[in-house]
Write a protein that holds these residues in place. Structure first.
Motif, PDB file in Angstrom:
ATOM      1  N   HIS A 132       0.742  -1.166  -0.099  1.00 51.11           N
ATOM      2  CA  HIS A 132       0.084   0.031   0.068  1.00 51.11           C
ATOM      3  C   HIS A 132       0.909   1.162  -0.149  1.00 51.11           C
ATOM      4  O   HIS A 132       1.893   1.397   0.584  1.00 51.11           O
ATOM      5  N   ASP A 133       0.284   2.381  -0.466  1.00 51.67           N
ATOM      6  CA  ASP A 133       0.834   3.529  -0.658  1.00 51.67           C
ATOM      7  C   ASP A 133       0.799   4.030   0.631  1.00 51.67           C
ATOM      8  O   ASP A 133      -0.322   4.387   1.105  1.00 51.67           O
ATOM      9  N   PRO A 134       1.796   4.587   1.365  1.00 51.91           N
ATOM     10  CA  PRO A 134       1.619   5.456   2.643  1.00 51.91           C
ATOM     11  C   PRO A 134       1.009   6.650   2.731  1.00 51.91           C
ATOM     12  O   PRO A 134       0.395   7.106   3.763  1.00 51.91           O
ATOM     13  N   LEU A 135       1.036   7.415   1.709  1.00 50.98           N
ATOM     14  CA  LEU A 135       0.433   8.583   1.611  1.00 50.98           C
ATOM     15  C   LEU A 135      -1.142   8.630   1.582  1.00 50.98           C
ATOM     16  O   LEU A 135      -2.007   9.098   2.106  1.00 50.98           O
ATOM     17  N   THR A 136      -1.640   7.685   0.500  1.00 51.97           N
ATOM     18  CA  THR A 136      -3.009   7.661   0.261  1.00 51.97           C
ATOM     19  C   THR A 136      -3.836   6.525   0.702  1.00 51.97           C
ATOM     20  O   THR A 136      -4.934   6.516   1.064  1.00 51.97           O
ATOM     21  N   GLY A 137      -2.966   5.646   1.152  1.00 50.66           N
ATOM     22  CA  GLY A 137      -3.533   4.382   1.573  1.00 50.66           C
ATOM     23  C   GLY A 137      -4.056   3.412   0.631  1.00 50.66           C
ATOM     24  O   GLY A 137      -4.724   2.298   0.858  1.00 50.66           O
ATOM     25  N   LEU A 138      -4.082   4.172  -0.792  1.00 50.06           N
ATOM     26  CA  LEU A 138      -4.416   2.909  -1.926  1.00 50.06           C
ATOM     27  C   LEU A 138      -3.428   1.912  -1.909  1.00 50.06           C
ATOM     28  O   LEU A 138      -2.293   1.987  -1.456  1.00 50.06           O
ATOM     29  N   SER A 139      -3.574   0.797  -2.696  1.00 53.49           N
ATOM     30  CA  SER A 139      -2.714  -0.165  -3.165  1.00 53.49           C
ATOM     31  C   SER A 139      -1.514   0.634  -3.917  1.00 53.49           C
ATOM     32  O   SER A 139      -1.715   1.735  -4.678  1.00 53.49           O
ATOM     33  N   ASN A 140      -0.404   0.004  -3.727  1.00 50.09           N
ATOM     34  CA  ASN A 140       0.713   0.565  -4.661  1.00 50.09           C
ATOM     35  C   ASN A 140       0.892  -0.367  -5.796  1.00 50.09           C
ATOM     36  O   ASN A 140       0.268  -1.120  -6.258  1.00 50.09           O
TER      37      ASN A 140
ATOM     38  N   LEU B 246      -3.545  14.910  -3.637  1.00 46.90           N
ATOM     39  CA  LEU B 246      -3.575  13.493  -3.918  1.00 46.90           C
ATOM     40  C   LEU B 246      -4.425  12.727  -3.073  1.00 46.90           C
ATOM     41  O   LEU B 246      -5.246  11.727  -3.764  1.00 46.90           O
ATOM     42  N   CYS B 247      -4.617  12.839  -1.768  1.00 48.20           N
ATOM     43  CA  CYS B 247      -5.467  12.188  -0.967  1.00 48.20           C
ATOM     44  C   CYS B 247      -6.892  12.398  -1.024  1.00 48.20           C
ATOM     45  O   CYS B 247      -7.696  11.445  -1.134  1.00 48.20           O
ATOM     46  N   ASP B 248      -7.259  13.496  -1.697  1.00 51.87           N
ATOM     47  CA  ASP B 248      -8.493  14.077  -1.787  1.00 51.87           C
ATOM     48  C   ASP B 248      -8.911  13.367  -3.274  1.00 51.87           C
ATOM     49  O   ASP B 248     -10.223  12.763  -3.380  1.00 51.87           O
ATOM     50  N   VAL B 249      -8.024  13.141  -4.170  1.00 56.51           N
ATOM     51  CA  VAL B 249      -8.309  12.268  -5.268  1.00 56.51           C
ATOM     52  C   VAL B 249      -8.408  10.778  -4.979  1.00 56.51           C
ATOM     53  O   VAL B 249      -9.348  10.056  -5.612  1.00 56.51           O
ATOM     54  N   ALA B 250      -7.730  10.536  -4.084  1.00 59.47           N
ATOM     55  CA  ALA B 250      -7.662   8.941  -3.696  1.00 59.47           C
ATOM     56  C   ALA B 250      -9.021   8.475  -2.985  1.00 59.47           C
ATOM     57  O   ALA B 250      -9.572   7.559  -3.161  1.00 59.47           O
ATOM     58  N   SER B 251      -9.432   9.591  -2.255  1.00 59.06           N
ATOM     59  CA  SER B 251     -10.916   9.320  -1.635  1.00 59.06           C
ATOM     60  C   SER B 251     -11.876   9.287  -2.877  1.00 59.06           C
ATOM     61  O   SER B 251     -13.117   8.580  -2.745  1.00 59.06           O
ATOM     62  N   ILE B 252     -11.880  10.403  -3.725  1.00 60.68           N
ATOM     63  CA  ILE B 252     -13.015  10.133  -5.002  1.00 60.68           C
ATOM     64  C   ILE B 252     -13.021   8.961  -5.611  1.00 60.68           C
ATOM     65  O   ILE B 252     -13.904   8.209  -5.738  1.00 60.68           O
ATOM     66  N   LEU B 253     -11.847   8.388  -5.850  1.00 64.86           N
ATOM     67  CA  LEU B 253     -11.662   6.991  -6.495  1.00 64.86           C
ATOM     68  C   LEU B 253     -12.055   5.935  -5.855  1.00 64.86           C
ATOM     69  O   LEU B 253     -12.670   5.189  -6.141  1.00 64.86           O
ATOM     70  N   LYS B 254     -11.628   6.001  -4.400  1.00 67.89           N
ATOM     71  CA  LYS B 254     -12.153   4.926  -3.568  1.00 67.89           C
ATOM     72  C   LYS B 254     -13.838   4.970  -3.245  1.00 67.89           C
ATOM     73  O   LYS B 254     -14.439   3.595  -3.292  1.00 67.89           O
TER      74      LYS B 254
END
Length: 238
Positions: free
Chosen positions: A66-74, A122-130
């Motif tokens: 996982h990506d440490p910044l966004t929490g998404l998969s790496n 980037l975290c806001d974008v990750a939240s939108i995609l999740k």
């Protein structure tokens, strides 16, 4: 393994196993070995609680995927899931979509407002995609920098395009809070086994990447799909 020890074929055996309760995760290590000097033969069986070690190992494994910044998969996790999804789709004769999303003008936001603001974007974008990819079979990953990749299992191209177009609108709306100049938007390239059944997983990724650059060339802030691929790797877009 136990039977081999009892038969004298090996001198010891050990095995790790889960033994969870409704409220607690637990793992144990079972060991068996003969005790010398007894007839008939005697054996020692022990069960050691290894829960703390297993929890640490699971945590380390999760961090590695996982990506440490966004929490998404790496990227490593994405590559693993893409391979599994590709094999599953061929085995079950089903389809999936692959999408690459890249932010437009993100460097300007980073340069003018600082990396902390850029990281928050980037975290806001990750939240939108999740939020958009709610199904357990879907995957959203940070591919690197300001680039994200998505695997949409069992999705038709039209449905995937509609969903990602909505994501682009939500990402563009973030600029009301960030006020970047020029505004940060996103472009998406999509490939689908619905259109490209004969392609390998690497070629599907390349097709999505080519569609992404076509979206950039068409003016950004839009989705482009790769709908054809000839023997010379000439791509066709929609």
């Amino acid at each position: 393994g136990i039977q081999q020890v009892l038969a004298g074929k090996v001198d010891r055996f050990q095995f790790e196993y889960p033994c969870h309760s409704p409220t607690e995760q637990r793992w144990f290590l079972m060991r068996i070995r003969p005790i010398a000097g007894f007839k008939p033969a005697l054996f020692l069986v022990s069960h050691l609680n290894i829960t703390q070690r297993k929890l640490i190992e699971e945590r380390v494994e999760a961090l590695s995927l996982h990506d440490p910044l966004t929490g998404l998969s790496n990227r490593r996790h994405f590559d693993m899931v893409l391979h599994q999804e590709y094999l599953r789709a061929h085995r079950e004769k089903s389809d999936f979509c692959l999408a690459i999303l890249d932010l437009d003008h993100f460097k300007t936001l980073n340069d003018t407002q600082g990396h902390q603001r850029g990281d928050q974007f980037l975290c806001d974008v990750a939240s939108i995609l999740k939020t958009a990819c709610r199904r357990p079979s879907d995957l959203v990953a940070r591919y690197g920098g300001d680039e994200f990749v998505l695997i949409l299992s069992g999705s038709a191209r039209v449905a995937a395009t509609d969903m990602l177009t909505k994501c682009l609108s939500d990402i563009a709306a973030l600029d009301l809070a960030y006020c970047s100049n020029p505004a940060v938007t996103a472009s998406v390239g999509i490939s689908s086994t619905e259109d490209l059944k004969a392609l390998s997983e690497d070629d599907l990724l390349q097709a999505a990447d080519l569609a992404l650059y076509r979206a950039k060339n068409r003016g950004r802030n839009l989705c482009v799909c790769c709908v054809g691929w000839d023997h010379a790797k000439q791509a066709f877009f929609q």
